[in-house]
Write an enzyme that holds these catalytic residues in place. Sequence first.
Site, PDB file in Angstrom:
ATOM      1  N   ASP A  15       0.692  -1.195   0.288  1.00 47.53           N
ATOM      2  CA  ASP A  15      -0.051  -0.059  -0.096  1.00 47.53           C
ATOM      3  C   ASP A  15       0.906   1.224  -0.097  1.00 47.53           C
ATOM      4  OD1 ASP A  15      -2.350   1.500  -0.015  1.00 47.53           O
ATOM      5  OD2 ASP A  15      -2.823   1.213   1.975  1.00 47.53           O
TER       6      ASP A  15
HETATM    7 MG    MG Z   1      -1.985   4.503   5.786  1.00 47.29          MG
END
Ligand code: MG
Length: 243
Positions: A168
């Site tokens: 991410d």
């Molecule tokens: Mg974050």
Amino acid sequence: MNPAASRITPPDQRKLVVAEAFHGVSEAWFHPEYWGVSAEPVSSGGRGGAWFIRRDTDNIVLRHYRRGGLMSRIAKKTYFFTGFDRARSVAEHRLLEQLHAAGLPVPEPVAAIVWRYRLFWYQAAILIKRIPGAVTFADCASITNEHLWRRLGKVIRQFHDHGLDHVDLNCDNILVAGEGIYLIDFDRCRLVASGDNKLSSPWRQKNLSRLRRSVEKRCTHLSDEQRQAYWDVLLHAYQHEER
Ligand SMILES: [Mg+2]
Ligand SMILES: Nc1ncnc2c1ncn2[C@@H]1O[C@H](COP(=O)(O)OP(=O)(O)O)[C@@H](O)[C@H]1O
């Protein structure tokens, strides 16, 4: 103390892992109510389950694990239990310990907890030291300075060379504090075996593409041309520059 703050789970229904450098951490530390006015919700860059906690000695960040995307409509905070050591918080804590011990620019892990309930499910939370004076990459005042993008390219390369697949990698998970650039939020991240770690490995490209999309979305105060030019600086530093 608020009743929610003193909620205690039977010991066989939870696991608490504390880093060696920290003492006195208890289950209560993972409830924001326990900290009263010293706990302040993080306003920028997350999904709303994080608090900054002020202490006399140092400041820490408390994060409750929450889902994003479609699954969050069904189960916002609960995860399927497959063992304490495989729970998200414990896995992230252990990974942070390894990265920190290797000298990579990450915040210091404090502790992690897993609460088990109703046989198949768990909830989880983590405590991490706050990086003093840090702002997220997109909010950083020197975003129009090439030097910042060059440094970020080098930092990402350093993590990748160590085998860290940051699933991410986005502008909110990159913090800037003075000359320091830190990566955070290692939920579901993994260390890739050295045999699978080449400059051309697809996971590296995936991390970079994810960040590229985030730059498009978050750095709207830059023109398209600026974004492209800075991105080229980042990529060049990633690919070529000596560390
Ligand atoms: Mg974050
Ligand atoms: N160690 C830290 N030091 C300073 N700020 C932090 C730290 N950890 C998180 N933050 C802030 O909190 C936000 C959310 O934290 P993060 O770990 O990314 O969780 P999530 O994205 O799952 O909500 C970050 O974007 C950053 O602004």
